[in-house]
Scaffold this active site. Structure first.
Site, mmCIF file in Angstrom:
data_model
loop_
_atom_site.group_PDB
_atom_site.id
_atom_site.type_symbol
_atom_site.label_atom_id
_atom_site.label_comp_id
_atom_site.label_asym_id
_atom_site.label_seq_id
_atom_site.Cartn_x
_atom_site.Cartn_y
_atom_site.Cartn_z
ATOM 1 N N LYS A 22 0.858 -1.208 0.000
ATOM 2 C CA LYS A 22 0.000 0.000 0.000
ATOM 3 C C LYS A 22 0.884 1.244 0.000
ATOM 4 O O LYS A 22 0.646 2.185 -0.748
ATOM 5 C CB LYS A 22 -0.878 -0.008 1.245
ATOM 6 C CG LYS A 22 -1.498 1.350 1.574
ATOM 7 C CD LYS A 22 -2.336 1.338 2.810
ATOM 8 C CE LYS A 22 -1.597 1.569 4.079
ATOM 9 N NZ LYS A 22 -1.246 2.965 4.381
ATOM 10 N N ASN A 23 1.937 1.221 0.827
ATOM 11 C CA ASN A 23 2.753 2.430 0.983
ATOM 12 C C ASN A 23 3.758 2.631 -0.136
ATOM 13 O O ASN A 23 4.541 3.577 -0.110
ATOM 14 C CB ASN A 23 3.430 2.436 2.355
ATOM 15 C CG ASN A 23 2.401 2.643 3.457
ATOM 16 O OD1 ASN A 23 1.255 3.018 3.183
ATOM 17 N ND2 ASN A 23 2.774 2.372 4.682
ATOM 18 N N ARG A 92 -4.463 10.700 4.839
ATOM 19 C CA ARG A 92 -3.460 11.745 4.923
ATOM 20 C C ARG A 92 -2.390 11.603 3.845
ATOM 21 O O ARG A 92 -1.727 12.568 3.502
ATOM 22 C CB ARG A 92 -2.790 11.783 6.278
ATOM 23 C CG ARG A 92 -3.010 10.573 7.115
ATOM 24 C CD ARG A 92 -2.259 10.623 8.386
ATOM 25 N NE ARG A 92 -1.303 11.688 8.416
ATOM 26 C CZ ARG A 92 -1.582 12.928 8.787
ATOM 27 N NH1 ARG A 92 -2.820 13.228 9.108
ATOM 28 N NH2 ARG A 92 -0.653 13.851 8.794
ATOM 29 N N CYS A 116 -4.913 12.698 13.423
ATOM 30 C CA CYS A 116 -5.000 11.272 13.065
ATOM 31 C C CYS A 116 -4.923 10.516 14.385
ATOM 32 O O CYS A 116 -4.357 11.009 15.354
ATOM 33 C CB CYS A 116 -3.833 10.958 12.127
ATOM 34 S SG CYS A 116 -3.469 9.219 12.031
ATOM 35 N N ARG A 121 0.873 14.318 13.297
ATOM 36 C CA ARG A 121 1.319 14.050 11.922
ATOM 37 C C ARG A 121 1.224 15.284 11.021
ATOM 38 O O ARG A 121 0.541 15.305 10.015
ATOM 39 C CB ARG A 121 0.538 12.882 11.332
ATOM 40 C CG ARG A 121 0.732 11.613 12.136
ATOM 41 C CD ARG A 121 0.031 10.440 11.534
ATOM 42 N NE ARG A 121 0.720 9.993 10.320
ATOM 43 C CZ ARG A 121 0.219 9.035 9.536
ATOM 44 N NH1 ARG A 121 -0.935 8.494 9.826
ATOM 45 N NH2 ARG A 121 0.862 8.648 8.454
ATOM 46 N N ASP A 306 4.976 0.331 12.064
ATOM 47 C CA ASP A 306 3.727 -0.246 11.554
ATOM 48 C C ASP A 306 3.548 -1.694 11.964
ATOM 49 O O ASP A 306 2.499 -2.281 11.699
ATOM 50 C CB ASP A 306 3.678 -0.165 10.020
ATOM 51 C CG ASP A 306 3.505 1.264 9.566
ATOM 52 O OD1 ASP A 306 3.631 1.531 8.362
ATOM 53 O OD2 ASP A 306 3.267 2.130 10.427
ATOM 54 N N ILE A 328 8.428 6.714 16.872
ATOM 55 C CA ILE A 328 8.070 7.430 15.644
ATOM 56 C C ILE A 328 6.826 8.292 15.832
ATOM 57 O O ILE A 328 6.804 9.456 15.433
ATOM 58 C CB ILE A 328 7.839 6.426 14.476
ATOM 59 C CG1 ILE A 328 9.035 5.486 14.305
ATOM 60 C CG2 ILE A 328 7.490 7.171 13.192
ATOM 61 C CD1 ILE A 328 10.316 6.160 13.848
ATOM 62 N N ARG A 398 -8.369 -0.482 4.938
ATOM 63 C CA ARG A 398 -7.546 0.562 4.309
ATOM 64 C C ARG A 398 -6.237 -0.031 3.792
ATOM 65 O O ARG A 398 -5.675 0.440 2.821
ATOM 66 C CB ARG A 398 -7.197 1.653 5.325
ATOM 67 C CG ARG A 398 -8.386 2.402 5.838
ATOM 68 C CD ARG A 398 -7.958 3.557 6.670
ATOM 69 N NE ARG A 398 -6.989 4.372 5.951
ATOM 70 C CZ ARG A 398 -6.501 5.507 6.417
ATOM 71 N NH1 ARG A 398 -6.869 5.935 7.606
ATOM 72 N NH2 ARG A 398 -5.649 6.209 5.729
HETATM 73 C C1 EPZ Z 1 4.561 6.771 6.392
HETATM 74 O O1 EPZ Z 1 3.797 7.807 6.960
HETATM 75 C C2 EPZ Z 1 3.626 5.584 6.260
HETATM 76 N N1 EPZ Z 1 2.527 5.940 5.360
HETATM 77 C C3 EPZ Z 1 3.093 5.211 7.640
HETATM 78 O O2 EPZ Z 1 2.274 4.058 7.479
HETATM 79 C C4 EPZ Z 1 4.272 4.870 8.538
HETATM 80 O O3 EPZ Z 1 3.796 4.588 9.835
HETATM 81 C C5 EPZ Z 1 5.250 6.060 8.592
HETATM 82 O O4 EPZ Z 1 5.652 6.409 7.255
HETATM 83 C C6 EPZ Z 1 6.497 5.743 9.401
HETATM 84 O O5 EPZ Z 1 7.140 4.628 8.844
HETATM 85 C C7 EPZ Z 1 2.756 5.957 4.018
HETATM 86 O O6 EPZ Z 1 3.852 5.683 3.556
HETATM 87 C C8 EPZ Z 1 1.591 6.304 3.151
HETATM 88 P P1 EPZ Z 1 6.620 10.109 8.516
HETATM 89 P P2 EPZ Z 1 4.386 9.308 7.009
HETATM 90 O O7 EPZ Z 1 6.502 11.372 7.742
HETATM 91 O O8 EPZ Z 1 5.270 9.534 5.845
HETATM 92 C C9 EPZ Z 1 6.653 13.413 11.900
HETATM 93 C C10 EPZ Z 1 0.400 2.724 7.747
HETATM 94 O O9 EPZ Z 1 -0.023 2.153 8.743
HETATM 95 N N2 EPZ Z 1 6.536 14.386 10.804
HETATM 96 O O10 EPZ Z 1 7.782 9.198 8.247
HETATM 97 O O11 EPZ Z 1 3.241 10.209 7.244
HETATM 98 C C11 EPZ Z 1 5.422 12.529 12.010
HETATM 99 O O12 EPZ Z 1 4.438 13.166 12.788
HETATM 100 C C12 EPZ Z 1 0.894 4.142 7.852
HETATM 101 O O13 EPZ Z 1 0.490 2.206 6.598
HETATM 102 C C13 EPZ Z 1 6.577 15.744 11.104
HETATM 103 O O14 EPZ Z 1 6.694 16.143 12.264
HETATM 104 O O15 EPZ Z 1 5.283 9.254 8.322
HETATM 105 C C14 EPZ Z 1 5.960 11.286 12.673
HETATM 106 O O16 EPZ Z 1 6.010 11.500 14.063
HETATM 107 C C15 EPZ Z 1 0.658 4.720 9.223
HETATM 108 N N3 EPZ Z 1 6.461 16.634 10.082
HETATM 109 C C16 EPZ Z 1 7.384 11.184 12.109
HETATM 110 O O17 EPZ Z 1 7.708 12.490 11.612
HETATM 111 C C17 EPZ Z 1 6.337 16.239 8.773
HETATM 112 O O18 EPZ Z 1 6.256 17.095 7.885
HETATM 113 C C18 EPZ Z 1 7.526 10.184 10.968
HETATM 114 O O19 EPZ Z 1 6.507 10.456 10.060
HETATM 115 C C19 EPZ Z 1 6.301 14.860 8.494
HETATM 116 C C20 EPZ Z 1 6.420 13.948 9.519
#
Ligand code: EPZ
Length: 418
Positions: A22-23, A92, A116, A121, A306, A328, A398
């Site tokens: 999915k990702n 998102r 979320c 996030r 995840d 994370i 999802r």
């Molecule tokens: C991706 O989300 C995945 N989703 C998530 O999978 C996964 O949990 C996550 O990466 C971590 O591996 C997709 O790829 C579609 P991040 P993403 O940006 O990119 C903070 C699932 O279950 N952050 O790596 O949104 C954020 O809040 C989903 O399939 C900021 O502060 O995660 C988090 O604490 C859930 N500002 C950390 O960084 C930003 O601009 C990592 O988030 C972006 C992120």
């Protein structure tokens, strides 16, 4: 609203297949905005988030022809470079269209994702990165307005913290920027590498994907491509835990063992036997008592956040105390309360969950809160005594295609009722 009804107590035996990631599908679909040529994406999972992203692309102006796991997409021109709130609030990852739209159409209007279940996030890092490429970012009425009327220019962007979709958004924007972009502290997830491979097939010049530094030489145009996305490592990991928690003997096919190496190491530390049958097949057996093993979630190649909820369910069945540290997301223990209602003994202290096992679980009525938490409840239900009813399984739809059918095919007593 669909529910799952699960009767626990059967050991899972047999073969279970892994679908497309999915990702990886979500950024790959967003990347189709970067070209007016035909795109063919294969091994695309038929899950809710993918359907949502396809709907978003159609609203933007794409022609989408989905035939099973193969999706053909044409974005001859961008009619409306927008991602509206009603779509973004359900997914998102819609923020992944931000970079491609600014790069292709010179502007984007994307709803802020809003909160979320697992954390705030924000997408501040995505926005700061695009600003460094010359985009003008304004925020009003819950929307981001990004414009780059004279195109984007390459720059060196260092992420203050690793972000998976932030890295992907920036990589797609930089592919069409003038000049070179250097991404430092980039995410190293396999899905980032898969996106770089797809962009490369489209004509992008990208080096270093999979490492912390990615170098991109912008090009004027990108062409079409035919690409098969990677297997879903989180789905594969979920099934490995299912085999371990039920004390079964499960063969997970169509996966990439290296992508779940951190989980396999932990399953082995907990006393499960996990063997690589071949380069796309893992076999998990757990005939012996499981013992607790601590885990700290980290960015890839560390233990995936995840898979944290799924692992927590497993640790309720392990002898001893397991400390699970979530680094994370700030609120990713929603499943703990539901597991506790089934008899688990879990104490939350800040970003740590202390799981005391082995505790017999009993079936109960539980509610899914987010995608991976719901997977954790299914795993617990497989081993609980009696019947568990899991509500709001749209969360699980999802990211998991036909999970109840796949589990039933290897012996689980699970059915979907509406
Ligand atoms: C991706 O989300 C995945 N989703 C998530 O999978 C996964 O949990 C996550 O990466 C971590 O591996 C997709 O790829 C579609 P991040 P993403 O940006 O990119 C903070 C699932 O279950 N952050 O790596 O949104 C954020 O809040 C989903 O399939 C900021 O502060 O995660 C988090 O604490 C859930 N500002 C950390 O960084 C930003 O601009 C990592 O988030 C972006 C992120």
């Amino acid at each position: 609203m669909d529910k799952f009804v699960v009767k626990g107590g059967t050991r899972l035996q047999g073969e279970i297949g892994t679908g497309g990631a999915k990702n990886s599908a979500l950024p790959a679909l967003a990347a189709t905005l970067l070209t007016d040529q035909r795109m063919v994406l294969r091994h695309i999972p038929r899950v809710r988030d993918v359907r949502t992203m396809q709907r978003l692309l159609v609203d933007i102006g794409a022609k989408v022809e989905a035939d099973g796991e193969c999706v053909q997409i044409y974005v001859a021109d961008v009619r409306s470079p927008e991602a509206p709130y009603e779509l973004v609030k359900t997914m998102r990852a819609s923020s992944l269209v931000l970079g491609p739209l600014v790069a292709r159409a010179g502007r984007a209007r994307v709803s802020l994702p809003g909160g979320c279940a697992i954390g705030a996030r924000p997408i501040n890092l995505h926005l700061a990165a695009l600003e460094q490429l010359g985009a003008k970012i304004e925020q009003a009425h819950g929307y981001i307005e990004a414009t780059a009327p004279h195109g984007l220019r390459g720059a060196t962007v260092r992420f203050e913290r690793i972000t998976v979709t932030g890295t992907e958004d920036l990589m797609m924007a930089a592919a069409l920027a003038q000049g070179e972009t250097l991404i430092e502290n980039a995410a190293r997830e396999p899905e980032v590498v898969d996106l770089a491979a797809l962009l490369g097939k489209m004509g992008a010049q990208i080096e270093g994907a999979g490492s912390s530094t990615i170098r991109i030489q912008g090009v004027a145009h990108l062409g079409g491509a035919d690409h098969t996305i990677i297997p879903d490592r989180i789905e594969a990991g979920t099934y490995l835990v299912a085999g371990a928690i039920t004390g079964g003997d499960l063969v997970v096919t169509g996966c990439v063992p290296e992508h779940v190496a951190a989980l396999v190491t932990k399953l082995q530390a907990a006393g499960a036997e996990v063997a690589e049958v071949d380069d796309s097949t893992l076999r998990v057996r757990a005939e012996r008592e499981l013992r607790s093993a601590d885990v700290v979630t980290q960015e890839y190649p560390g233990f995936a956040t995840d898979l944290q909820a799924q692992y927590m369910a497993l640790m309720t069945q392990a002898e001893g105390i397991a400390i699970i540290t979530e680094t994370i997301f700030e609120n990713r223990f929603m499943h703990a309360q539901e597991l506790a209602r089934m008899g688990a003994s879990i104490r939350l202290e800040g970003n740590q969950a202390i799981v005391a096992g082995k505790k017999e679980l009993t079936g109960a009525g539980v509610i899914a809160s987010d995608l991976r938490a719901s997977a954790s409840l299914v795993l617990a239900a497989l081993v609980a005594r009696g019947e568990t009813v899991i509500d709001r399984v749209y969360h699980i739809d999802r990211g998991y295609e036909k999970i109840e059918q796949k589990l039933a095919a290897v012996g689980a007593q699970i059915q979907r009722v509406d």
